[in-house]
Design an enzyme around this catalytic site. Structure first.
Site, PDB file in Angstrom:
ATOM      1  N   PHE A 135       0.863  -1.186   0.000  1.00 13.57           N
ATOM      2  CA  PHE A 135       0.000   0.000   0.000  1.00 13.57           C
ATOM      3  C   PHE A 135       0.897   1.232   0.000  1.00 13.57           C
ATOM      4  O   PHE A 135       1.728   1.401   0.878  1.00 13.57           O
ATOM      5  CB  PHE A 135      -0.937   0.022   1.213  1.00 13.57           C
ATOM      6  CG  PHE A 135      -1.978   1.105   1.092  1.00 13.57           C
ATOM      7  CD1 PHE A 135      -3.203   0.847   0.504  1.00 13.57           C
ATOM      8  CD2 PHE A 135      -1.712   2.393   1.536  1.00 13.57           C
ATOM      9  CE1 PHE A 135      -4.150   1.853   0.356  1.00 13.57           C
ATOM     10  CE2 PHE A 135      -2.658   3.401   1.394  1.00 13.57           C
ATOM     11  CZ  PHE A 135      -3.878   3.129   0.806  1.00 13.57           C
ATOM     12  N   ASP A 220       9.208   2.704   1.846  1.00 13.49           N
ATOM     13  CA  ASP A 220       8.034   3.448   2.289  1.00 13.49           C
ATOM     14  C   ASP A 220       7.818   3.118   3.763  1.00 13.49           C
ATOM     15  O   ASP A 220       7.350   2.036   4.110  1.00 13.49           O
ATOM     16  CB  ASP A 220       6.824   3.037   1.433  1.00 13.49           C
ATOM     17  CG  ASP A 220       5.520   3.681   1.906  1.00 13.49           C
ATOM     18  OD1 ASP A 220       5.493   4.223   3.025  1.00 13.49           O
ATOM     19  OD2 ASP A 220       4.532   3.615   1.153  1.00 13.49           O
ATOM     20  N   LYS A 249       2.343  10.023   8.292  1.00  9.81           N
ATOM     21  CA  LYS A 249       1.566   9.571   9.450  1.00  9.81           C
ATOM     22  C   LYS A 249       2.075  10.128  10.782  1.00  9.81           C
ATOM     23  O   LYS A 249       1.739  11.247  11.150  1.00  9.81           O
ATOM     24  CB  LYS A 249       1.521   8.044   9.463  1.00  9.81           C
ATOM     25  CG  LYS A 249       0.539   7.491   8.412  1.00  9.81           C
ATOM     26  CD  LYS A 249       0.217   6.041   8.669  1.00  9.81           C
ATOM     27  CE  LYS A 249      -0.681   5.409   7.624  1.00  9.81           C
ATOM     28  NZ  LYS A 249      -2.087   5.701   7.820  1.00  9.81           N
TER      29      LYS A 249
HETATM   30  C1  PLP Z   1       2.825   2.372   3.851  1.00 13.82           C
HETATM   31  C2  PLP Z   1       1.916   3.483   3.452  1.00 13.82           C
HETATM   32  N1  PLP Z   1       2.275   4.297   2.468  1.00 13.82           N
HETATM   33  C3  PLP Z   1       1.501   5.327   2.085  1.00 13.82           C
HETATM   34  C4  PLP Z   1       0.291   5.555   2.674  1.00 13.82           C
HETATM   35  C5  PLP Z   1      -0.564   6.711   2.233  1.00 13.82           C
HETATM   36  O1  PLP Z   1      -0.495   7.717   3.183  1.00 13.82           O
HETATM   37  P1  PLP Z   1      -1.574   8.923   3.161  1.00 13.82           P
HETATM   38  O2  PLP Z   1      -2.894   8.332   3.497  1.00 13.82           O
HETATM   39  O3  PLP Z   1      -1.041   9.881   4.181  1.00 13.82           O
HETATM   40  O4  PLP Z   1      -1.522   9.483   1.777  1.00 13.82           O
HETATM   41  C6  PLP Z   1      -0.136   4.722   3.720  1.00 13.82           C
HETATM   42  C7  PLP Z   1      -1.455   4.934   4.359  1.00 13.82           C
HETATM   43  O5  PLP Z   1      -1.989   4.106   5.031  1.00 13.82           O
HETATM   44  C8  PLP Z   1       0.693   3.661   4.114  1.00 13.82           C
HETATM   45  O6  PLP Z   1       0.327   2.830   5.093  1.00 13.82           O
END
Ligand code: PLP
Length: 397
Positions: A135, A220, A249
């Site tokens: 994700f 990520d 986050k």
């Molecule tokens: C690993 C990861 N990357 C990116 C995102 C996307 O982040 P945002 O919702 O702040 O765009 C998330 C959101 O849950 C995530 O868990």
């Protein structure tokens, strides 16, 4: 007067599927607890989906926001601004000394910046390989990076040049790399995909593969970073340094921020005009993030997180032993943990926990995810686990 639920169903596009009568309306938070509009108190094992790393309304974060809000809330990124530079120093020096950072507003935006940097780095390389079940966000490029067809399907055609290896299967990534590959992007711990932890050999193997093929390695850490595993970043457990790292986050302590860090020699690939964000590096948000990082970097704080994570793991493993028909495995590291269930009861268990004043998260029907504030006390952790044990008892029958 219309209720919040009525207002919401009339005026807000329904992308979150909040359920009247089931989903609490949260109005206040303090430490590891939140309260709904009826005054009911909840212990928060979800932590704003990994955002509230220092709990709700931590006094140091509140004070930093208050102070900066009275001084300067926003100016354009055309000008220098103090908090942004201070945050950049703390972030870079504690992550990849010698690197630099670009500030955005969310995890998806941080990943967009990483994807753009990787594509610009070498003109003839544009392909990005990510993992199945990953994700990375909901913008068009990051939903394409997200290796879950269900999120992409309604928005086809998605962005060109993405392919998907199998998480923890190095050969599958090896087979996808060609001379047009710009980057491999993975989460060291897949969060939304169900809390799956990368194996040591996989992480080290990806680093070697990227070095050999001239491909950037992007981690990520939007969900698994910011102290959650007991180190500031999950990659530290593997001793594998990425070329680009994305965070969001927990970084802003509840305010929106994203960060994309690039190590030397990639730190200057993006040049004036290549990328920008109106709000990225906003002074109030950066002051909040500085307050959060200073707490995380306090002597002993991350060690405590690791110890609380070990308690959580022990307890979940005991539950698996106690309820063999229900629980089947523990997954996770530190305070990003999951209980894999054999029976498709995760959503029902989540609903029961909410009713009993405990916020947890079901991923699909077979996974319960725990992302409590890193500041949670051992007795709060034990209280929440007691509630879960009591509820599992009912579902084990
Ligand atoms: C690993 C990861 N990357 C990116 C995102 C996307 O982040 P945002 O919702 O702040 O765009 C998330 C959101 O849950 C995530 O868990």
């Amino acid at each position: 007067m219309k209720s919040i639920q009525e207002l919401e169903s009339t005026y807000i596009i329904n992308t979150y599927n909040r359920q009247p009568g089931m989903t609490p309306c949260l109005v206040r938070g303090e430490g590891s607890y939140v309260w709904d509009d009826s005054g009911k108190k909840y212990l928060d094992f979800l932590g704003g989906l990994a955002v509230n790393v220092v709990g709700h309304c931590h006094p140091a974060v509140v004070e930093a926001i208050r102070e900066q809000a009275g001084l300067l809330i926003h100016t354009s990124n055309l000008y220098y601004g103090g908090p942004q530079a201070e945050l950049a120093e703390v972030l870079v020096e504690n992550t990849m000394p010698g690197g630099k950072v670009f500030f955005a507003n969310s995890g998806a935006e941080a990943n967009e910046a990483a994807i753009k940097l990787a594509r610009k780095n070498k003109a003839d390389r544009y392909k990005i390989i990510t993992a199945e079940s990953s994700f990375h966000g909901r913008t068009l490029a990051t939903v394409t990076a997200t290796g879950q067809p269900k999120y992409q399907k309604p928005f086809a055609p998605v962005v060109e040049g993405f392919s998907y290896g199998i998480f923890n299967d190095l050969d599958s990534f090896n087979n996808l790399v060609d001379d047009q590959t710009a980057a491999i992007m993975i989460e060291p711990i897949q969060g939304e995909g169900g809390v799956y932890v990368a194996e040591d050999s996989f992480m080290k193997g990806l680093r070697s593969l990227c070095d050999r093929e001239g491909v950037l390695l992007i981690f990520d850490e939007v969900q698994c970073g910011m102290g959650r595993t007991g180190e500031l970043w999950a990659f530290e457990h593997y001793g594998v340094m990425p070329d680009l790292l994305t965070a969001a986050k927990g970084l802003g302590g509840g305010l929106p921020i994203g960060a994309m860090l690039a190590r030397e020699p990639y730190r200057d690939v993006l040049q004036p005009g290549d990328h920008a964000s109106t709000f990225g590096g906003n002074p109030v948000v950066c002051r909040a993030a500085l307050a959060v990082l200073r707490i995380l970097l306090r002597q002993g704080f991350l060690k405590e997180v690791a110890e609380k994570g070990a308690c959580l793991r022990q307890d979940l493993e005991n539950m698996i032993a106690t309820y063999p028909a229900l629980g089947c495995e523990y997954r996770g590291m530190g305070l990003i943990s999951a209980l894999g269930l054999k029976k498709p009861e995760a959503k029902n268990i989540q609903a029961k926990c909410t009713a009993e004043g405990l916020l947890i998260n079901a991923i699909g029907e077979h996974t319960l995810r725990f992302l409590p504030p890193l500041t949670i006390s051992r007795s709060e952790l034990e209280d929440g686990l007691k509630t879960i044990r009591r509820i599992l008892d009912e579902f084990n029958a």
